[in-house]
Design a protein around this motif. Structure first.
Motif: not given
Length: 130
Positions: A69-86
Motif C-alpha cells: 500500500v505504500v504505492e497507494t499512499i504515493r499516488q493518492y496522498p490525500y482524499g482516500v480511505k482504504v481498508v484491506v481485509r486479508a
C-alpha cells in the motif's frame, strides 16, 4: 512503514469505510474504499483475522500488505480511505500474488467510486507509477 497520519486507527473509521465504501474482492484480499476530504491525508487500515493463521502468519501478511500500500499512499496522498481485509488463503499466497490481487481490486474499486460520485482523488502526476 506507514506514517502515523496514514494509519487508520479508530473503529469508527473502519466501520464507515467498510459499510459505506465501494468493495471489491479477489482471491487473497477484499478492498473497501471511500473518498474523503481532499484536505485529509489518505488513510489505510488492515483487517487480518485469526482465520488467516497464527500470530506469526498474520504479522507476515500485514507486513506484506503494508509494503504494497505504500504505492497507494504515493499516488493518492490525500482524499482516500482504504481498508484491506486479508482472506485466509493470503497466508499461503506469494508476495507477487498479493500485489496482483491488491492492484486489481484497487483499480476496480477506484473506478467504481469515480462512477458513483465523481470526486475520487486523482493520482499525483509526479508520483504516478505506470
Amino acid at each position: 512503514m506507514l506514517a502515523t497520519k496514514n494509519r487508520m486507527r479508530t473503529s469508527a473509521n473502519f466501520s464507515h469505510t467498510v459499510r459505506s465504501g465501494a468493495r471489491n474482492g479477489r482471491r487473497n484480499v477484499v478492498l473497501y474504499m471511500v473518498s474523503s476530504s481532499p484536505d485529509e491525508p489518505s488513510q489505510i487500515g488492515f483487517i487480518v483475522a485469526k482465520t488467516v493463521g497464527n500470530a506469526v502468519t498474520r504479522n507476515l501478511v500485514k507486513r506484506r500488505l503494508r509494503e504494497i500500500v505504500v504505492e497507494t499512499i504515493r499516488q493518492y496522498p490525500y482524499g482516500v480511505k482504504v481498508v484491506v481485509r486479508a482472506l485466509p488463503v493470503s497466508a499461503e499466497a506469494s508476495f507477487g500474488d498479493l500485489v496482483v490481487d491488491y492492484r486489481k481490486a484497487f483499480s476496480s474499486v477506484s473506478s467504481r467510486l469515480a462512477g458513483r460520485n465523481g470526486d475520487v482523488a486523482r493520482p499525483t502526476p509526479a508520483l504516478s507509477v505506470e
